[in-house]
Scaffold this motif. Structure first.
Motif, PDB file in Angstrom:
ATOM      1  N   MET A 135      -2.459  50.164  90.676  1.00  0.00           N
ATOM      2  CA  MET A 135      -1.526  50.703  91.655  1.00  0.00           C
ATOM      3  C   MET A 135      -2.214  51.834  92.395  1.00  0.00           C
ATOM      4  O   MET A 135      -2.604  52.828  91.809  1.00  0.00           O
ATOM      5  CB  MET A 135      -0.265  51.208  90.948  1.00  0.00           C
ATOM      6  N   THR A 136      -2.379  51.664  93.678  1.00  0.00           N
ATOM      7  CA  THR A 136      -3.014  52.702  94.470  1.00  0.00           C
ATOM      8  C   THR A 136      -2.007  53.470  95.314  1.00  0.00           C
ATOM      9  O   THR A 136      -2.217  54.624  95.603  1.00  0.00           O
ATOM     10  CB  THR A 136      -4.089  52.097  95.398  1.00  0.00           C
ATOM     11  N   LYS A 137      -0.917  52.826  95.696  1.00  0.00           N
ATOM     12  CA  LYS A 137       0.088  53.478  96.524  1.00  0.00           C
ATOM     13  C   LYS A 137       1.004  54.343  95.668  1.00  0.00           C
ATOM     14  O   LYS A 137       1.436  53.942  94.601  1.00  0.00           O
ATOM     15  CB  LYS A 137       0.914  52.424  97.255  1.00  0.00           C
ATOM     16  N   LYS A 138       1.303  55.536  96.158  1.00  0.00           N
ATOM     17  CA  LYS A 138       2.274  56.423  95.522  1.00  0.00           C
ATOM     18  C   LYS A 138       3.601  56.215  96.236  1.00  0.00           C
ATOM     19  O   LYS A 138       3.741  56.499  97.413  1.00  0.00           O
ATOM     20  CB  LYS A 138       1.809  57.881  95.635  1.00  0.00           C
ATOM     21  N   TYR A 139       4.564  55.668  95.510  1.00  0.00           N
ATOM     22  CA  TYR A 139       5.867  55.378  96.092  1.00  0.00           C
ATOM     23  C   TYR A 139       6.729  56.631  96.100  1.00  0.00           C
ATOM     24  O   TYR A 139       6.712  57.410  95.149  1.00  0.00           O
ATOM     25  CB  TYR A 139       6.560  54.263  95.306  1.00  0.00           C
ATOM     26  N   THR A 140       7.485  56.792  97.181  1.00  0.00           N
ATOM     27  CA  THR A 140       8.369  57.954  97.295  1.00  0.00           C
ATOM     28  C   THR A 140       9.837  57.572  97.178  1.00  0.00           C
ATOM     29  O   THR A 140      10.680  58.438  97.025  1.00  0.00           O
ATOM     30  CB  THR A 140       8.147  58.692  98.633  1.00  0.00           C
ATOM     31  N   ARG A 141      10.121  56.266  97.264  1.00  0.00           N
ATOM     32  CA  ARG A 141      11.495  55.781  97.138  1.00  0.00           C
ATOM     33  C   ARG A 141      11.534  54.660  96.108  1.00  0.00           C
ATOM     34  O   ARG A 141      10.685  53.769  96.110  1.00  0.00           O
ATOM     35  CB  ARG A 141      12.031  55.284  98.477  1.00  0.00           C
ATOM     36  N   PHE A 142      12.550  54.702  95.255  1.00  0.00           N
ATOM     37  CA  PHE A 142      12.676  53.682  94.213  1.00  0.00           C
ATOM     38  C   PHE A 142      12.851  52.295  94.820  1.00  0.00           C
ATOM     39  O   PHE A 142      12.323  51.311  94.300  1.00  0.00           O
ATOM     40  CB  PHE A 142      13.833  54.013  93.265  1.00  0.00           C
ATOM     41  N   ALA A 143      13.579  52.198  95.927  1.00  0.00           N
ATOM     42  CA  ALA A 143      13.810  50.894  96.573  1.00  0.00           C
ATOM     43  C   ALA A 143      12.490  50.241  96.981  1.00  0.00           C
ATOM     44  O   ALA A 143      12.375  49.016  96.969  1.00  0.00           O
ATOM     45  CB  ALA A 143      14.722  51.052  97.783  1.00  0.00           C
TER      46      ALA A 143
ATOM     47  N   PHE B 178       9.575  50.970  95.377  1.00  0.00           N
ATOM     48  CA  PHE B 178       8.824  50.821  94.136  1.00  0.00           C
ATOM     49  C   PHE B 178       9.260  49.598  93.332  1.00  0.00           C
ATOM     50  O   PHE B 178       8.423  48.915  92.741  1.00  0.00           O
ATOM     51  CB  PHE B 178       8.993  52.082  93.272  1.00  0.00           C
ATOM     52  N   TYR B 179      10.562  49.296  93.318  1.00  0.00           N
ATOM     53  CA  TYR B 179      11.077  48.269  92.414  1.00  0.00           C
ATOM     54  C   TYR B 179      10.475  46.880  92.633  1.00  0.00           C
ATOM     55  O   TYR B 179      10.145  46.201  91.653  1.00  0.00           O
ATOM     56  CB  TYR B 179      12.608  48.241  92.442  1.00  0.00           C
ATOM     57  N   PRO B 180      10.292  46.407  93.869  1.00  0.00           N
ATOM     58  CA  PRO B 180       9.612  45.108  94.022  1.00  0.00           C
ATOM     59  C   PRO B 180       8.202  45.118  93.426  1.00  0.00           C
ATOM     60  O   PRO B 180       7.784  44.135  92.805  1.00  0.00           O
ATOM     61  CB  PRO B 180       9.578  44.886  95.532  1.00  0.00           C
ATOM     62  N   PHE B 181       7.486  46.225  93.595  1.00  0.00           N
ATOM     63  CA  PHE B 181       6.172  46.350  92.963  1.00  0.00           C
ATOM     64  C   PHE B 181       6.319  46.305  91.444  1.00  0.00           C
ATOM     65  O   PHE B 181       5.555  45.617  90.755  1.00  0.00           O
ATOM     66  CB  PHE B 181       5.489  47.661  93.388  1.00  0.00           C
ATOM     67  N   TYR B 182       7.303  47.015  90.926  1.00  0.00           N
ATOM     68  CA  TYR B 182       7.542  47.047  89.484  1.00  0.00           C
ATOM     69  C   TYR B 182       7.772  45.630  88.944  1.00  0.00           C
ATOM     70  O   TYR B 182       7.188  45.244  87.936  1.00  0.00           O
ATOM     71  CB  TYR B 182       8.758  47.942  89.181  1.00  0.00           C
ATOM     72  N   LEU B 183       8.610  44.859  89.626  1.00  0.00           N
ATOM     73  CA  LEU B 183       8.861  43.483  89.180  1.00  0.00           C
ATOM     74  C   LEU B 183       7.590  42.640  89.236  1.00  0.00           C
ATOM     75  O   LEU B 183       7.367  41.800  88.367  1.00  0.00           O
ATOM     76  CB  LEU B 183       9.966  42.838  90.016  1.00  0.00           C
ATOM     77  N   SER B 184       6.757  42.868  90.248  1.00  0.00           N
ATOM     78  CA  SER B 184       5.511  42.099  90.343  1.00  0.00           C
ATOM     79  C   SER B 184       4.569  42.425  89.188  1.00  0.00           C
ATOM     80  O   SER B 184       3.744  41.592  88.813  1.00  0.00           O
ATOM     81  CB  SER B 184       4.816  42.360  91.682  1.00  0.00           C
TER      82      SER B 184
ATOM     83  N   PRO C 250       0.534  49.757  82.435  1.00  0.00           N
ATOM     84  CA  PRO C 250       1.931  50.053  82.773  1.00  0.00           C
ATOM     85  C   PRO C 250       2.036  51.022  83.948  1.00  0.00           C
ATOM     86  O   PRO C 250       1.260  51.978  84.048  1.00  0.00           O
ATOM     87  CB  PRO C 250       2.484  50.686  81.496  1.00  0.00           C
ATOM     88  N   ALA C 251       2.997  50.771  84.814  1.00  0.00           N
ATOM     89  CA  ALA C 251       3.233  51.650  85.965  1.00  0.00           C
ATOM     90  C   ALA C 251       3.647  53.048  85.518  1.00  0.00           C
ATOM     91  O   ALA C 251       3.513  54.007  86.272  1.00  0.00           O
ATOM     92  CB  ALA C 251       4.298  51.045  86.873  1.00  0.00           C
ATOM     93  N   SER C 252       4.113  53.170  84.277  1.00  0.00           N
ATOM     94  CA  SER C 252       4.545  54.483  83.775  1.00  0.00           C
ATOM     95  C   SER C 252       3.385  55.478  83.717  1.00  0.00           C
ATOM     96  O   SER C 252       3.609  56.679  83.688  1.00  0.00           O
ATOM     97  CB  SER C 252       5.187  54.353  82.390  1.00  0.00           C
TER      98      SER C 252
END
Length: 104
Positions: A1-9, A11-17, A74-76
């Motif tokens: 993961m290189t992009k730093k997400y600022t909104r959960f909306a 981030f979530y598609p990335f999380y599912l991927s 993990p994205a965590s």
């Protein structure tokens, strides 16, 4: 993961991927279910020691899913808050059938 997400909306598609492996999703679900169980046990028994098992169950099952089955980190590690939120959104969506254990 290189992009730093600022909104959960966003981030979530990335999380599912990052959870495209069936076994990884199943392990997340089991771990999250055990987290809820340890919290209930702590409340019912009055023994707060059960709460020590919650992060072990949650992260233990999830990290096994990532390292052994998903073959990713993990994205965590990069976005812990959004990742924590994603765990519970995915758990609810799996529980309610909105998303499948077998990703498309």
């Amino acid at each position: 993961m290189t992009k730093k997400y600022t909104r959960f909306a966003e981030f979530y598609p990335f999380y599912l991927s990052e959870h495209s492996n069936r076994t990884c999703r199943q392990l997340h679900f089991v771990g999250s279910s055990l987290v809820l169980s340890t919290i209930v046990l702590a409340l019912v028994t009055g023994n707060a020691m059960w709460l020590l098992a919650a992060p072990v169950c949650g992260y233990g099952f999830a990290w096994i899913g990532h390292f052994m089955f998903e073959k990713n980190r993990p994205a965590s590690f990069k976005q812990p808050l959004f990742s924590f939120m994603g765990d519970w959104v995915m758990y609810w969506q799996l529980l309610t059938g909105k998303i499948s254990f077998q990703p498309a």
